[in-house]
Structures are given as structure tokens and as C-alpha cells.
Design an enzyme around this catalytic site. Sequence first.
Site, PDB file in Angstrom:
ATOM      1  N   HIS A 131       0.915  -1.088  -0.074  1.00  0.00           N
ATOM      2  CA  HIS A 131       0.022   0.071   0.070  1.00  0.00           C
ATOM      3  C   HIS A 131       0.885   1.073   0.038  1.00  0.00           C
ATOM      4  CE1 HIS A 131      -2.991   2.866   1.518  1.00  0.00           C
ATOM      5  NE2 HIS A 131      -3.922   2.161   1.283  1.00  0.00           N
ATOM      6  N   ASP A 208       3.150  -4.492   8.125  1.00  0.00           N
ATOM      7  CA  ASP A 208       1.669  -3.611   7.903  1.00  0.00           C
ATOM      8  C   ASP A 208       0.517  -4.721   8.021  1.00  0.00           C
ATOM      9  OD1 ASP A 208      -0.599  -2.591   6.779  1.00  0.00           O
ATOM     10  OD2 ASP A 208       0.498  -1.727   5.176  1.00  0.00           O
ATOM     11  N   GLN A 211      -4.547  -5.210   6.756  1.00  0.00           N
ATOM     12  CA  GLN A 211      -5.616  -6.280   6.093  1.00  0.00           C
ATOM     13  C   GLN A 211      -5.586  -7.533   6.912  1.00  0.00           C
ATOM     14  OE1 GLN A 211      -7.676  -5.612   4.022  1.00  0.00           O
ATOM     15  NE2 GLN A 211      -7.041  -3.717   3.351  1.00  0.00           N
ATOM     16  N   LYS A 234     -10.567  -1.150  10.002  1.00  0.00           N
ATOM     17  CA  LYS A 234     -10.894  -2.337   9.090  1.00  0.00           C
ATOM     18  C   LYS A 234     -11.180  -3.669  10.182  1.00  0.00           C
ATOM     19  CE  LYS A 234      -7.380  -0.495   5.925  1.00  0.00           C
ATOM     20  NZ  LYS A 234      -8.235  -0.373   4.660  1.00  0.00           N
ATOM     21  N   CYS A 372      -4.534   2.301  -3.779  1.00  0.00           N
ATOM     22  CA  CYS A 372      -3.488   3.071  -3.305  1.00  0.00           C
ATOM     23  C   CYS A 372      -2.270   1.859  -3.240  1.00  0.00           C
ATOM     24  CB  CYS A 372      -3.575   3.337  -1.603  1.00  0.00           C
ATOM     25  SG  CYS A 372      -4.754   4.468  -1.584  1.00  0.00           S
TER      26      CYS A 372
END
Length: 414
Positions: A131, A208, A211, A234, A372
Site C-alpha cells: 500500500h 503492515d 488487512q 478495518k 493505493c
Amino acid sequence: MSNTGVADNILDVEKIRKDFPILSQSVRGKPLIYLDNAATTHKPNAVIERVRKFDAEEYGTVRRGAYKLSENATQLYEDARQKVADFMGAEKKGEIVFTSGTTQAINLVAYSFGKRFVNEGDEIIISNIEHHANTVPWQVLCEERGAKLKVIPVNDDGELVMEEYEKLLSSKTRMVAVNHISNALGTINPVKEITEKAHAVGAKVLIDGAQSSAHTKMDVQDIGCDFYTFSGHKMYAPSGIGGVYGKMDVWEEMPPYVTGGDMIMQVTLEKSTYAKPPARFEAGTPPITQVIGLGAAIDYLEGIGLDKIADYENSLLEYGTRLFKEIEGVRIIGNARHKASIISFYMDAAHPHDVVTLLDQDGISCRGGHHCAQPTMIRYGVPATTRASMAFYNKPEELDALAESVKKCIRFFS
Ligand code: PMP
């Protein structure tokens, strides 16, 4: 097992859907089919009600007041930090720093870790499927410090090429920053192996987790990473809250990012000294209500069970993939062996922006764009994709409706 092949004995999805008031809405006269969960997720009543109760009955500032409301709010705020720490498998509650989300979390680490540890000639490694939030902060850091950004390539299925990764690692590597799950393709990356290999050359690792936090069980100690980020919105929590786990010994070496109130030990007009982590990285009044909502979202997710969520979503992914493979004119972008519940697809007949506009006419919310992740789009030679991203409140019938709507699009544009 229903005739769709999606296991119906894992979760009572109809019952779960009643927990999410927004899902009973109609859009353009059709029942809402929400398939943009990788962008953001909806809130269950447990979160909505907890936030309402806190604001109506318990609200107060944290860390400062010596009166009942403030003491109570501080306790609830710190209890939520403990919940996050347990949820992520952190050793200590103080290893969790709250931020507004993953973007701010990565900026914090890039700035602060970079200021202390990255110098001219050093190297940072990211991958080709990150991202922008896990790309731009490292580019800025490299520009400022005279360091070099290196990129792990991906194969045609959307998997990191691990042999190439190993070749990039050296004693110059300061940080390896990769996602756990790619938001554009759904690839689940081998984060434990990535971390072990980076540590072998003395580099630190940031994962990261934007998700992954609501789709797979997290265990930061098992992964062994130095940082792991998440975004509350999220994971069924309010927007405006997220954070980052960091190993305490690494946090302790890092200078502040945002400065001001609450992050200091002592301030005189000549000089300030800084508080210990996590306070050092939480300047100003935090998003108190949102943190309480995040705690409620974690309770809700744990009540259902992350293992069950992952099993059910995998089952949905398999079903959706089968449906899409049968549609002529549609190409799935991202076919990794280990994938989360994201189907990104492209059709030559129409641009994804037009596709999602037509899907919306059928009440279907899907994302069309570069997500993104422009370097990922460039890698696969597409300007954008249409992305269906599923949550545990989605039903196989919704994927049937999506597939029918996509076929309609193809007929319309051909
Ligand atoms: N990384 C990934 C993999 C993401 O999917 C996102 C959000 N789409 C982000 C980072 C940025 O998260 P946020 O917008 O919550 O800061």
C-alpha cells in the site's frame, strides 16, 4: 455444507448479520451487498452501543484528571490497550502505541526509527505489492537520509519471490517493511520467514497488518517482528483509531515523532525530557472514545473466534474464485497459494470505475481503482482493478449476485 460449497456449519451468518444494523439497508431499491471490507468494515451493535454508553455516561479525559470520571476513563483506556496487546500476542501492554491508524503508525516508525538508525548508504526493503502507506514514508526517509529503497519482486501469481528477497538482504539493510496481507491482491505473505531472514542480517522488521488484523489470528511474538501495525476501522471498530506494536527495547531507543503534552517527563523553557514508551509516542489528547470502541470490537471478534472467521472467509474465497474463473472475459489479478478473502479482477471490456458504477446500480458496493497500490497495478499491467473483499458477514448468495452483475457489465460494454 450448502449447495454453494461454502461451509454453513462454521458460523451462523444470518444471526451475525443482525448484529450489523447497516447491513439491512437497501441501496437503489436493492438489498445492500457490501463487498468493500478491505477498505473499511461496518460496526456491530456491541461497538455502537459501547461507544454510545461511554460518551453518554463515562466520558472523561485520560491520564490527567484526579477526579472520578477521568480516573475511570483512564482505566478503561488502559484496559483497551491490554486487550489489544493480548489480541496481538504482545508480551507487554506498553508495547502498544495508539495512532489514528496504519498510515500514521508507519509514518511514526519511519520517521522515528529512521532518525535514530538510518544513515547515508543504508538500505530499506519493501515489496512490489505494498500500500502507498507502506511505500511513501520509506521513500521520504530514504531521500532525507541518503539511504536506498530496495524492492522485493513478485511472481505472476502475486507471491513475493523469496530467493530475490534473500539477495537484497545485507549488512546495509536497516529495515524490512512488508504487509501481512496485500490489500490489492489478497496475498498472505510469509511474514515469519521474512522476519527470520531480516534478523539474520541484523535488520528490523515492520509488518503492515492493516488487512490481517480482522482476518487471521495474530501473534507478534511468534512472527518475531519488531513492529506490527493495525487499523481499527478495518476490524469493526470506529474510524480514527489504530496503532502499532513494537518491541519495548526498540521503542526505548526511538525519539518522539509528534511532540507536545503527555509525552514528556519534564519541560523547562530550556529543555524537555521525554516519557517512556508508549506515552512518548502518544502526544496530546488521544481519541478516547474510539479506543474504548476498539476494545469492544476486539471483545466481539474474540466472541466469534478468529479461527472460525478465517475458516468461513476462506470458504467464501474459494467459492467466489470458482465463480469468477468461470466468467469469460474476466481475469483474476492475484492467485497466490496463500490468499485472504479478496478477489481483484480485471476485464478488458471496461475500466473498473465503470464496472463499480454499474455494480452499484444492483446495490453492490465494490471498490474500483488502484487501491493505493499503484506500483502493484504497474507490475500487472493494468490501470486499476475491481476488488471484492469479503467479511464474515457476507453470504455466498451475495457472491452469486456479484457474478451475475459482472456478467451483465460484460454484456453491456461488449
Ligand atoms: N496498508 C494496507 C495494506 C491497507 O490496506 C491500508 C488501508 N487500505 C493501509 C495500509 C492504510 O490504512 P489506514 O488508511 O487505515 O491508515
